[in-house]
Design a protein around this motif. Structure first.
Motif, PDB file in Angstrom:
ATOM      1  N   ARG A 255       0.832  -1.207   0.000  1.00  0.00           N
ATOM      2  CA  ARG A 255       0.000   0.000   0.000  1.00  0.00           C
ATOM      3  C   ARG A 255       0.869   1.262   0.000  1.00  0.00           C
ATOM      4  O   ARG A 255       0.579   2.239  -0.691  1.00  0.00           O
ATOM      5  CB  ARG A 255      -0.929  -0.015   1.217  1.00  0.00           C
ATOM      6  N   LEU A 256       1.950   1.230   0.775  1.00  0.00           N
ATOM      7  CA  LEU A 256       2.864   2.372   0.814  1.00  0.00           C
ATOM      8  C   LEU A 256       3.547   2.563  -0.538  1.00  0.00           C
ATOM      9  O   LEU A 256       3.685   3.695  -1.028  1.00  0.00           O
ATOM     10  CB  LEU A 256       3.899   2.157   1.913  1.00  0.00           C
ATOM     11  N   ALA A 257       3.934   1.455  -1.169  1.00  0.00           N
ATOM     12  CA  ALA A 257       4.611   1.532  -2.463  1.00  0.00           C
ATOM     13  C   ALA A 257       3.666   1.952  -3.581  1.00  0.00           C
ATOM     14  O   ALA A 257       4.132   2.391  -4.643  1.00  0.00           O
ATOM     15  CB  ALA A 257       5.239   0.176  -2.806  1.00  0.00           C
ATOM     16  N   SER A 258       2.371   1.837  -3.363  1.00  0.00           N
ATOM     17  CA  SER A 258       1.408   2.185  -4.411  1.00  0.00           C
ATOM     18  C   SER A 258       1.265   3.683  -4.608  1.00  0.00           C
ATOM     19  O   SER A 258       0.618   4.120  -5.565  1.00  0.00           O
ATOM     20  CB  SER A 258       0.041   1.585  -4.077  1.00  0.00           C
ATOM     21  N   LEU A 259       1.822   4.493  -3.678  1.00  0.00           N
ATOM     22  CA  LEU A 259       1.760   5.960  -3.773  1.00  0.00           C
ATOM     23  C   LEU A 259       0.317   6.442  -3.895  1.00  0.00           C
ATOM     24  O   LEU A 259      -0.006   7.303  -4.723  1.00  0.00           O
ATOM     25  CB  LEU A 259       2.594   6.459  -4.956  1.00  0.00           C
TER      26      LEU A 259
END
Length: 245
Positions: free
Chosen positions: A54-58
């Motif tokens: 989720r964090l990497a999905s920006l």
């Protein structure tokens, strides 16, 4: 009809822009490296935790979920190597599907892939791992995810020939998938599996309970169930007659 306008590249957030550029460079570098190295089988890596993904999905978790599922879909066709499903690590596969499902809980894609694609592998242990993933996901949103659970029950019955497992899934469908959009046949699966297991009294109780509870309102379905009750009563009577001395 409203005119669709395309957003300029300048409107793309700078972190996402650099991330896309880095991904393209890595992809090109990987392709070049593959051209100069012998083909070899790569194992499926462990899935990233949902929080990390989720964090990497920006801020774009739905897009990230789709990207993860596309990655899985293409993983079996590696350069110079074809990877059969039965060689995949199904625990890791379930991890990827679970993370994608968490990022996009309204999507049915991960559940369809698990119940209709990966559960079809000619390996009972791996198939059961996919069915377990479907069952766990179903319990979180039964009125939306009943199609995959119904498919899991059919796989357990016809592919694995595991009637107790199929009965367990069918019972969960009857007890949890109670929304008006759930078809009547879904709630009736338990009764028919009980008949296959020769548990006629239990099948009659389930059908009688469905009728008495008001869950079945269609007149044709009610008439069908009434005929089933009559047929079960005859079968039970014949079975008891055979047991008499």
């Amino acid at each position: 009809m409203a005119k669709t306008t395309q957003r300029p590249w300048s409107s793309v957030p700078r972190p996402l822009y650099w991330l896309l550029a880095a991904c393209l460079l890595l992809q090109l570098g990987w392709r070049l490296a593959q051209q100069h190295s012998p083909a070899q089988l790569r194992p499926l890596p462990a899935a990233p935790p949902a929080a990390v993904a989720r964090l990497a999905s920006l801020g774009e978790p739905l897009a990230m979920a789709k990207a993860m599922l596309l990655y899985l879909q293409s993983f079996e066709d590696q350069p110079g190597v074809s990877l059969p499903w039965r060689q995949l690590d199904y625990n890791r596969l379930a991890g990827w599907l679970e993370t994608a499902q968490t990022l996009d809980p309204r999507s049915q894609y991960a559940l369809v892939a698990a119940s209709e694609v990966y559960a079809g592998v000619a390996d009972p242990q791996r198939a059961r791992r996919m069915l377990a993933f479907v069952a766990a996901s179903f319990a979180a949103d039964p009125d939306r995810r009943w199609p995959a659970m119904a498919q899991a029950a059919l796989v357990a019955k016809h592919q694995l020939h595991d009637l107790p497992l199929a009965l367990s899934y069918a019972r969960q469908l009857r007890q949890l998938a109670t929304g008006p959009q759930v078809p009547s046949w879904v709630r009736e699966m338990e009764a028919f599996i009980l008949q296959d297991m020769d548990q006629l009294d239990s099948a009659r109780l389930v059908i009688g309970g469905l009728i008495a509870s008001g869950q079945i309102s269609d007149p044709h379905e009610l008439a069908f169930l009434a005929r089933q009750l009559d047929e079960l009563a005859k079968q039970i009577a014949a079975k008891k007659a055979k047991m008499l001395p």
